[in-house]
Each structure stands twice: as C-alpha cells, then as structure tokens.
Design a protein around this motif. Structure first.
Motif, short mmCIF file in Angstrom:
data_model
loop_
_atom_site.label_atom_id
_atom_site.label_comp_id
_atom_site.label_asym_id
_atom_site.label_seq_id
_atom_site.Cartn_x
_atom_site.Cartn_y
_atom_site.Cartn_z
N UNK A 231 0.87 -1.18 0.00
CA UNK A 231 0.00 0.00 0.00
C UNK A 231 0.90 1.23 0.00
N UNK A 232 0.40 2.32 -0.53
CA UNK A 232 1.21 3.53 -0.62
C UNK A 232 0.36 4.77 -0.36
N UNK A 233 0.99 5.76 0.21
CA UNK A 233 0.37 7.07 0.39
C UNK A 233 1.38 8.14 0.01
N UNK A 256 -0.14 9.81 6.73
CA UNK A 256 -1.60 9.80 6.90
C UNK A 256 -2.29 9.17 5.70
N UNK A 257 -1.81 9.52 4.50
CA UNK A 257 -2.39 8.93 3.29
C UNK A 257 -2.16 7.43 3.25
N UNK A 272 -3.54 9.55 -2.28
CA UNK A 272 -2.97 10.89 -2.14
C UNK A 272 -3.46 11.49 -0.83
N UNK A 273 -2.67 12.34 -0.24
CA UNK A 273 -3.10 12.99 1.00
C UNK A 273 -4.28 13.91 0.72
N UNK A 274 -5.23 13.89 1.61
CA UNK A 274 -6.39 14.77 1.52
C UNK A 274 -6.73 15.27 2.90
N UNK A 278 -9.56 11.30 2.60
CA UNK A 278 -9.72 10.38 1.49
C UNK A 278 -8.60 10.50 0.52
N UNK A 279 -8.65 9.73 -0.60
CA UNK A 279 -7.61 9.80 -1.60
C UNK A 279 -8.01 10.68 -2.73
#
Length: 279
Positions: A231-233, A256-257, A272-274, A278-279
């Motif tokens: 998994x990636x953020x 956090x993402x 993506x950070x939001x 959310x992404x």
C-alpha cells in the motif's frame, strides 16, 4: 579548491560542491563576512560539521570575533597569516569534520536495509524542502507499507528483517538517483522525490509497488515463499516556495495517506493525501 568572489556565488558553490572547509577572506562585495557565515549555517547549505574560517585584513575586535563565532564560524584570523599555522589548523578542522560526518552517517543509515534510517529521512526532508523552497520547485514524499503473507511464518522477526532487506534492495535498484529512500518503521519505507508533482508521485508509487509485488518473493528458511502486498500514500507540493511546508508536515501527510490506504480493505491501494482523509 574553489574560489568565488561574491556571497551569492559562495552560497551556490556551497550547495553544489559540499566543501570540506570554507575560508571567507574579508567582507564580500555583496555580503558581510559574518552574515555570509550565518547564511551558510541557517540555510543548511553545508553540514553542521563543515568548518568556516573568517579572515580579515586587520585584527578584528572582540565583538567582531564573537559575532563570527555566534554565526557559526570556527576561527577568526587576521592578515598577515602564518602559512604553517593556517595549514595545521585547517588540517585539524577537516579531520574533525570527517570524524563527525562518519558518526552522523552511521546514525542516519539503517544497518539492516542500508537505506536512510528514520532520522536520516527526516534530515534529508529538511534539506530537500529548503532546496525546493529556494528553487520554487516541486517535492513529493511517498510512503510504502509492505505486508508479508502468510503471517504465520515460523519466525516473524526474522521474516520482517528478510523482507526489509529484500525490499530495500529493490528500492535501491528501481529508485531514481535523485530520490532519497529510507526505512521508516517496521516494514514501511519513505521515498523523498525532488522535482516531482502529484502525477509523478502517483506514478512513482505505482511503479515501486509493482516492482515489489512482482519480483521473486523472499522465502524464509523452512517456509513457503512469502507474498508481498504493498500500500502507498503520498503528498506532493507543486511549488514549495509558493506553498511552504514544514519537512515534518510533508512526512506526516504522506504517512496519513498511507494509513488511509491500509485502513480500507478493498479500497484504493495508493492514496494521495487529503485534508478530508480520502484519496
């Protein structure tokens, strides 16, 4: 040996050449010598252990010498110079720098993976944020979490160490030379990507995730091969000067993402950070 004639050139050369020692001879045409010393230290253009020696045409006052030391100078000398004494001092200063750099390097490198340690990642984040701010450039951070299955491997600690070493090798081979790659925590990894916006960060996360998941999988002794899921953020800033960000904030947003991606089974594996979570 490099010679420059202005404060601007001094800062540019310090950033690119990473000198072992800097001698500032007298006030520069565009910058006071003490201010030049302070700028080099404050902007992180050199390592904390890089010696700076100030040289003036006439003996400096006590106040001036103290100002130079407070600005980060190691010594304050006046013309005429004793060449032998100067060379011996510079040799001692550079040896001290080398010793300090070796200690710092050991603290900033993870022994298992050979990548930056968490402290090393934080340090590189500070350096890259400062550089991106000066250049009005983009900067991204990608966090990767590797889940090894089956979880019932005979020795979980040995399994995770093996996975860490395996993934680190892949990231070194598949990462870009401009990226700063480090072990973050457990089996999580951080990638700091200069000159990379949101689209590039998403592509980088996808490429590295695929490389890890499709590579020959590690096999613990006495157990079947592991299956690695990633998994990636990520967080990306288009122009760090226009949208300033603290290094710690950049890392925290990417983390956090990543947590959001891990927390939602069946959801997007790359987030993506939001600010809305959310992404």
């Amino acid at each position: 040996m490099l010679r420059v004639a202005t404060g601007v050139a001094l800062q540019e050369q310090a950033r690119s050449a990473r000198p072992d020692c800097i001698v500032i001879a007298g006030p520069l045409p565009d910058l006071d010598d003490v201010e030049a010393c302070r700028a080099l230290r404050k902007q992180g253009l050199i390592t904390p252990s890089t010696p700076i020696v100030l040289v003036t045409a006439t003996p400096a006052t006590r106040e001036r010498r103290l100002a130079g030391l407070r600005a980060g100078g190691w010594d304050h000398l006046a013309v005429p110079l004793d060449a032998d004494e100067l060379l011996l001092k510079l040799d001692a200063y550079m040896q001290a720098k080398e010793d300090a750099d070796q200690v710092r390097q050991r603290a900033f490198v993870d022994e298992v993976s050979g990548l930056y340690s968490a402290r090393g990642v934080e340090r590189r984040a500070r350096e890259l944020v400062a550089d991106a701010w000066r250049r009005h450039a983009a900067l991204a951070c990608v966090m990767l979490a590797v889940d090894a299955q089956p979880e019932t491997a005979p020795d979980v600690r040995t399994r995770d160490t093996g996975v860490r070493h395996h993934v680190a090798s892949l990231l070194r081979d598949r990462g870009r030379t401009s990226d700063a790659i480090g072990w973050w925590d457990g089996v999580q990894f951080a990638v700091l990507a200069p000159a990379t916006g949101a689209e590039g960060a998403a592509q980088l996360a996808q490429r590295l995730s695929q490389a890890i998941e499709t590579s020959p999988q590690p096999q613990p002794k006495g157990a079947p091969p592991l299956s690695l899921d990633v998994h990636a953020g990520y967080e990306a800033i288009h122009d760090v000067h226009a949208t300033p960000v603290e290094p710690e904030t950049l890392l925290a947003r990417a983390t956090s993402a990543l947590r959001q991606a891990v927390a939602e089974p069946g959801g997007a594996r790359i987030r993506a950070y939001s600010t809305h979570g959310g992404g």
